[in-house]
Design a protein around this motif. Structure first.
Motif, PDB file in Angstrom:
ATOM      1  N   UNK B 225       0.831  -1.248   0.170  1.00  0.00           N
ATOM      2  CA  UNK B 225       0.165  -0.038   0.466  1.00  0.00           C
ATOM      3  C   UNK B 225       0.496   1.350  -0.205  1.00  0.00           C
ATOM      4  N   UNK B 226       0.030   2.360  -0.400  1.00  0.00           N
ATOM      5  CA  UNK B 226       1.150   3.248  -0.775  1.00  0.00           C
ATOM      6  C   UNK B 226       1.302   3.866   1.598  1.00  0.00           C
ATOM      7  N   UNK B 227       2.296   4.528   1.906  1.00  0.00           N
ATOM      8  CA  UNK B 227       2.307   5.374   2.747  1.00  0.00           C
ATOM      9  C   UNK B 227       1.552   6.439   3.343  1.00  0.00           C
ATOM     10  N   UNK B 228       0.834   5.742   4.379  1.00  0.00           N
ATOM     11  CA  UNK B 228      -0.297   6.779   5.386  1.00  0.00           C
ATOM     12  C   UNK B 228      -0.314   7.071   6.129  1.00  0.00           C
ATOM     13  N   UNK B 229      -1.316   8.374   7.028  1.00  0.00           N
ATOM     14  CA  UNK B 229      -0.854   8.494   9.018  1.00  0.00           C
ATOM     15  C   UNK B 229      -1.831   9.312   8.643  1.00  0.00           C
ATOM     16  N   UNK B 230      -1.855   9.665  10.160  1.00  0.00           N
ATOM     17  CA  UNK B 230      -2.404  11.217  10.579  1.00  0.00           C
ATOM     18  C   UNK B 230      -1.548  12.458  10.633  1.00  0.00           C
ATOM     19  N   UNK B 231      -2.322  13.221  10.065  1.00  0.00           N
ATOM     20  CA  UNK B 231      -1.529  14.609  10.205  1.00  0.00           C
ATOM     21  C   UNK B 231      -1.577  15.469  11.826  1.00  0.00           C
ATOM     22  N   UNK B 232      -0.640  16.018  12.240  1.00  0.00           N
ATOM     23  CA  UNK B 232      -0.764  16.348  13.729  1.00  0.00           C
ATOM     24  C   UNK B 232      -0.770  17.345  14.115  1.00  0.00           C
ATOM     25  N   UNK B 240       1.600  17.043   5.907  1.00  0.00           N
ATOM     26  CA  UNK B 240       1.538  15.459   6.375  1.00  0.00           C
ATOM     27  C   UNK B 240       1.890  14.790   5.724  1.00  0.00           C
ATOM     28  N   UNK B 241       1.586  14.620   4.233  1.00  0.00           N
ATOM     29  CA  UNK B 241       2.162  13.719   3.548  1.00  0.00           C
ATOM     30  C   UNK B 241       3.521  13.647   3.300  1.00  0.00           C
ATOM     31  N   UNK B 242       4.442  14.901   3.252  1.00  0.00           N
ATOM     32  CA  UNK B 242       5.413  14.090   2.949  1.00  0.00           C
ATOM     33  C   UNK B 242       6.274  13.958   4.411  1.00  0.00           C
ATOM     34  N   UNK B 243       5.675  14.331   5.251  1.00  0.00           N
ATOM     35  CA  UNK B 243       6.249  14.098   6.964  1.00  0.00           C
ATOM     36  C   UNK B 243       6.552  12.300   6.750  1.00  0.00           C
ATOM     37  N   UNK B 244       4.918  11.785   6.609  1.00  0.00           N
ATOM     38  CA  UNK B 244       4.309  10.302   6.949  1.00  0.00           C
ATOM     39  C   UNK B 244       5.090   9.567   6.026  1.00  0.00           C
ATOM     40  N   UNK B 245       5.906   9.752   4.278  1.00  0.00           N
ATOM     41  CA  UNK B 245       6.559   8.910   3.893  1.00  0.00           C
ATOM     42  C   UNK B 245       7.852   9.143   3.567  1.00  0.00           C
ATOM     43  N   UNK B 246       8.403  10.097   4.577  1.00  0.00           N
ATOM     44  CA  UNK B 246      10.122  10.019   5.006  1.00  0.00           C
ATOM     45  C   UNK B 246      10.083   9.631   5.724  1.00  0.00           C
ATOM     46  N   UNK B 247       9.115   9.284   6.538  1.00  0.00           N
ATOM     47  CA  UNK B 247       8.999   9.079   8.174  1.00  0.00           C
ATOM     48  C   UNK B 247       8.768   6.984   7.789  1.00  0.00           C
ATOM     49  N   UNK B 248       7.924   6.567   7.067  1.00  0.00           N
ATOM     50  CA  UNK B 248       8.017   5.318   6.829  1.00  0.00           C
ATOM     51  C   UNK B 248       8.926   4.906   6.190  1.00  0.00           C
ATOM     52  N   UNK B 249       9.140   5.902   5.132  1.00  0.00           N
ATOM     53  CA  UNK B 249      10.067   4.732   4.532  1.00  0.00           C
ATOM     54  C   UNK B 249      11.212   5.711   3.911  1.00  0.00           C
TER      55      UNK B 249
END
Lengths: 365, 365
Positions: B225-232, B240-249
């Motif tokens: 799946x694509x990286x996902x998460x909640x915004x802070x 938030x989208x850029x951060x989640x991608x960076x954090x997960x991958x």
């Protein structure tokens, strides 16, 4: 009595979902199954037996702590409370004094205290909570969820004294949490946003439906604006826009598209705000003003609406109006709504996207 | 000492905004000015004199109620507490016993109790709260806001006993409200939504950045799946989208567009969920997996990603992927983000809309 069967079936009866920290599917929420509903309206059906945790080392609480006044909780105890300890063994106790708080496991190594089976006596609660925490720590549990109904607010300071923090609250309850492991809490956050909608409604005479609000800031005094409002609990954006227009002006409309949205922060109680600007088609023309919120409403010639100095002089309003005009000229694609069901969470939800089209005119309506 | 000047200036010093029930400008929030911040982090500056309400009929509280133990509150009283009664007259009292709770007016006929000047003694609080409520009722006040810090949780049951309900809570405080007039409460609701983001990232080799999560539902087992998460808190969707991608991958990206969003209800704690699907451009290629949440991450050939049975068999996933493909082929307009400032609320906010363009290719990036 087959106590084992109660233990294996009772939890699923009460299962509801809440969101974990991340999204577990392609787009849908991480559905965090817990043993009891967080809804303030949720009623745990009494008469079913619930899985509970054993007291550590089968410790007996003394009457001094007021345990004998558990009251209705004794009923469950005396009619067949079963204890499902770390060993997985099922045992039954018919004593009134061996108890920890009724609770359920969640899927993330946490515990959800049953809000419908809290002791009514604060001393009993204090003693059981301490004993329960000690037990859950020994069992390696992580997040503890404690929902305290409004009518049991006397238990709040007791929980706080034991180290619980607030998580969120609704009129009828406050939810407290306790994160047992070392390190930062991994429990999901509280809701972060409120959602507003505004409706652009234009009739066949090129007139826009506008209102003046009774309670407006001095900066917007005299401005004729589109009807706006917050969406209600579990309401759709497209339904909310139609409802707000109807409430404020009496005009019936149908939803066409979301043409833009605005994201702002630190608006209410430090929360953020998402505002969806919707294009609506009028289905009636006779205005009926809501006296509570609205000072006046009317159909205003589009040119007159656009030329209001308060709109022309404000970069944000000007941009939104430009989008609206482009959309009217079919030089703009808004997002229309489509009901989708994903088998991964089984939920009906609304997906907003452009109608895919190879022509200049992106408008699919 | 010019007490009058304190009364006219002290309130604006503490003004913060929160949202009322409706939107008062064309699109922005109805900014409900209140006398004290709702932020748990907000610190009322001590040493400033605050406008307070007079006790009705200048009633003296007796020591029996514990008023003499107000403690630090006495300082304000003794150094110049002024009373601004219904008559508008300014009077000063230097007695320790004539008190109501320190509070501010809001713009909607309501009252905000000062959370930094609550009595520490519960008996004092109980007596003052009752007296204050009686006084506010006589003054025709509407909504009462009472923010109780975590460390003063012993005041919660006292407020509930007087008829307060919970409004919302954050880890460090609970906010209670009391609606004085007849009829339903007109106070603004609590936050209703959480906001998630997902990032579609595709590299020059037509490979999509995908992950497998450690904690996924059985239905999505094996899905890339694509990286996902909640915004802070207070975070932008694009950040938030850029951060989640960076954090997960570990992959650096830049935001291009929101291509669609999903609205679902009753997800967490009865709240709703908005999920924004974003298109991102990769700025790096080397994957570095977040071990806490992610089991595996990789660049997956687009065709392989699309052909996953779990995507092809699910109507929602299929639709989102179709949009993504259309967007790659420049047959789709997403919403890009633009910073706007409105002079009506003075806030910088993000407006998401299509780049207006007469060509088939709506893409402005």
């Amino acid at each position: 009595m087959d106590l084992k069967s109660f233990s294996s079936t009772s939890v699923s009866t009460f299962e509801v979902d809440h969101v974990g920290r991340s999204y577990s599917t392609l787009i849908s929420s991480f559905r965090h199954k817990v043993g009891v509903g967080f809804s303030p309206h949720f009623k745990c059906r009494r008469g079913l037996f619930l899985r509970t945790y054993s007291a550590p080392d089968n410790t007996y609480l003394t009457d001094k702590a007021g345990i004998s006044s558990v009251g209705e909780d004794n009923l469950a105890t005396e009619t067949g409370l079963h204890i499902n300890g770390t060993s997985g063994s099922i045992r039954s106790f018919y004593t009134r004094n061996l108890r920890v708080l009724d609770a359920f496991d969640d899927e993330y190594g946490g515990v959800v205290v049953d809000p419908d089976r809290l002791p009514s006596n604060p001393y009993t609660f204090a003693a059981l909570l301490r004993l329960s925490l000690s037990h859950w720590k020994k069992m390696g549990k992580k997040g503890i969820w404690l929902k305290l109904p409004l009518e049991q607010s006397d238990l709040v300071p007791i929980a706080v004294k034991e180290g619980f923090q607030y998580h969120h609250a609704e009129p009828g309850y406050v939810m407290l949490t306790y994160w047992i492991p070392e390190g930062p809490s991994m429990l999901p956050a509280n809701a972060s946003h409120q959602v507003g909608v505004g409706g652009f409604v234009i009739n066949d005479n090129n007139e826009v439906l506008v209102v003046q609000e009774k309670h407006c800031s001095p900066a917007t005094l005299g401005l004729w604006k589109i009807p706006t409002g917050f969406i209600l609990e579990a309401e759709e954006i497209y339904t909310g826009a139609v409802r707000e227009v109807k409430e404020e002006t009496g005009i019936e409309t149908e939803f066409i598209e979301v043409i833009a949205f605005r994201h702002a922060h630190n608006v209410a109680f430090e929360k953020s705000d998402l505002f969806f600007i919707c294009m609506l088609r009028p289905l009636s023309l006779k205005i009926n003003v809501d006296d509570l919120e609205i000072a006046a409403a009317k159909w205003m010639p589009l040119v007159e609406f656009l030329e209001q100095p308060l709109i022309q002089e404000d970069s944000m309003f000007k941009k939104i109006v430009d989008i609206f005009i482009a959309r009217l000229g079919k030089r703009y694609c808004g997002l229309s709504t489509h009901q989708v069901v994903s088998k991964f969470d089984g939920m009906v939800s609304s997906l907003y996207y452009n109608v895919i089209d190879n022509e200049d005119n992106c408008v699919g309506n």
